[in-house]
Enzyme design. Structure first.
Site, PDB file in Angstrom:
ATOM      1  CG  HIS A 241     -10.126 104.467  18.825  1.00  0.00           C
ATOM      2  ND1 HIS A 241     -11.315 105.133  18.698  1.00  0.00           N
ATOM      3  CD2 HIS A 241      -9.801 104.548  20.138  1.00  0.00           C
ATOM      4  CE1 HIS A 241     -11.701 105.582  19.883  1.00  0.00           C
ATOM      5  NE2 HIS A 241     -10.795 105.245  20.772  1.00  0.00           N
TER       6      HIS A 241
ATOM      7  CB  VAL B  41      -1.340 114.172  12.996  1.00  0.00           C
ATOM      8  CG1 VAL B  41      -0.967 115.616  12.644  1.00  0.00           C
ATOM      9  CG2 VAL B  41      -2.083 113.519  11.838  1.00  0.00           C
TER      10      VAL B  41
ATOM     11  NE  ARG C 156      -1.126 107.793  21.649  1.00  0.00           N
ATOM     12  CZ  ARG C 156      -1.802 107.065  20.748  1.00  0.00           C
ATOM     13  NH1 ARG C 156      -2.027 107.562  19.534  1.00  0.00           N
ATOM     14  NH2 ARG C 156      -2.265 105.864  21.057  1.00  0.00           N
TER      15      ARG C 156
END
Length: 338
Positions: free
Chosen positions: A236, A270, A291
């Site tokens: 998460h 990533v 993000r």
């Protein structure tokens, strides 16, 4: 618009929430939950970063891989490259309100589609957030995936039916959201699931079912037993459990254990095409990116999301050439060293 201008605009609009740092390693935002950081010390976010950073490529330049194949299939759909938009919510309390929840959902679903891949929508304590996501998917002819928080099964099934009505490609539950702080703020109970719980959820839909938040061989095998179509190896984003292993630390063992019995995707830090290729070399069939899509949406809306994804796609292509990799569906482990 390029990736630097997108990140600069995001940095300005997310002041105090995210530095859109040159190296997104979880240090600047450590402990900022709600916010963009990792929980507690931030070590789980940092472990995602470090575990990927410590994997090195073996450069290869004597081969015929001049035009690598990036296309792959997921949930019966052909995508231009094996990178999916991760399910994210909370634009106000996590991202600083640079875009509304409705705008963010539109940006990610449309931006992913225009880039040749599929975006996911998330779920949070405010029911409007999930509804905005479904509207964005419906507007794009069902081209999206709905991921639901690990609520009581009856509540999950209710949302699965809503997602089916919107025409989504697949549904799932982010099991790694159990105990999430932001859900507590809304007084919404979430928690772990048993195998029987998962079986009930899989039976509740004819769509492919995704279990996100699998970090052990044991639980990957449980998902096979429950009839889950796809698992996502994920902690998460380091936002729920401090001192947790990074996704790249456990991915290879999970893939070895489950073979072709279940699809395995990976999620965690990533930020570039190189990160994508490392996860593929460890055995993942594809990855989720989170993000950076926030930066894309806040820094440039739909076009910003496209810029982020197309940058990653181009980097993946270049890295495949320089490792002698011809096909994203057949990445050899020999291109990396731990």
């Amino acid at each position: 618009m390029d990736i630097n201008s997108v990140k600069e605009q995001a940095r300005l609009k997310m002041k105090g929430f995210c530095g859109a740092c040159k190296v997104c390693d979880g240090n600047w935002c450590a402990g900022q939950v709600p916010g963009m950081g990792g929980t507690g010390s931030g070590s789980s976010f940092k472990n995602n970063y470090e575990s990927l950073k410590n994997i090195k490529f073996v450069m290869k330049t004597i081969h015929d891989s001049k035009n690598p194949v990036l296309k792959s299939k997921i949930f019966g759909k052909e995508i231009d490259f094996p990178v999916l938009g991760a399910p994210i919510t909370g634009t106000k309390f996590n991202m600083g309100g640079g875009v509304t929840e409705e705008e963010y959902c539109i940006d990610v679903i449309e931006g992913c589609k225009k880039s040749g891949t599929i975006g996911m929508i998330g779920d949070t304590g405010d029911p409007a957030c999930f509804e905005y996501g479904l509207k964005a998917i419906e507007k794009n002819n069902g081209y999206g995936i709905a991921i639901i928080k690990p609520r009581e099964n009856s509540e999950i099934i209710k949302r699965i039916k809503m997602a089916e009505k919107a025409g989504v490609i697949a549904v799932g539950v982010d099991l790694d959201g159990a105990g999430l702080v932001t859900m507590k703020l809304f007084g919404q109970p979430v928690g772990p699931k048993t195998i029987e719980d998962l079986k009930e959820l899989v039976r509740a839909t004819k769509l492919p079912f995704i279990a996100k938040g699998i970090m052990s061989v044991e639980e990957a095998k449980m998902c096979i037993e429950a009839g889950v179509d796809t698992i996502v190896v994920s902690n998460h984003g380091g936002r729920v459990l401090d001192y947790c292993q990074g996704s790249a630390d456990v991915l290879e063992d999970i893939v070895k254990a489950v073979g072709d019995k279940i699809n395995v995707l990976a999620d965690g830090c990533v930020r570039s095409g190189a990160d994508v290729l490392k996860y593929l070399a460890l055995g993942a069939k594809g990855v989720l990116v989170g993000r950076p899509l926030i930066w894309g949406s806040i820094g440039g809306r739909v076009e910003g999301v496209e810029v982020i994804l197309n940058t990653i796609k181009n980097q993946l292509f270049q890295n495949m050439i320089l490792t002698g990799s011809q096909d994203v569906n057949k990445i050899e482990k020999t291109i990396i060293k731990k």
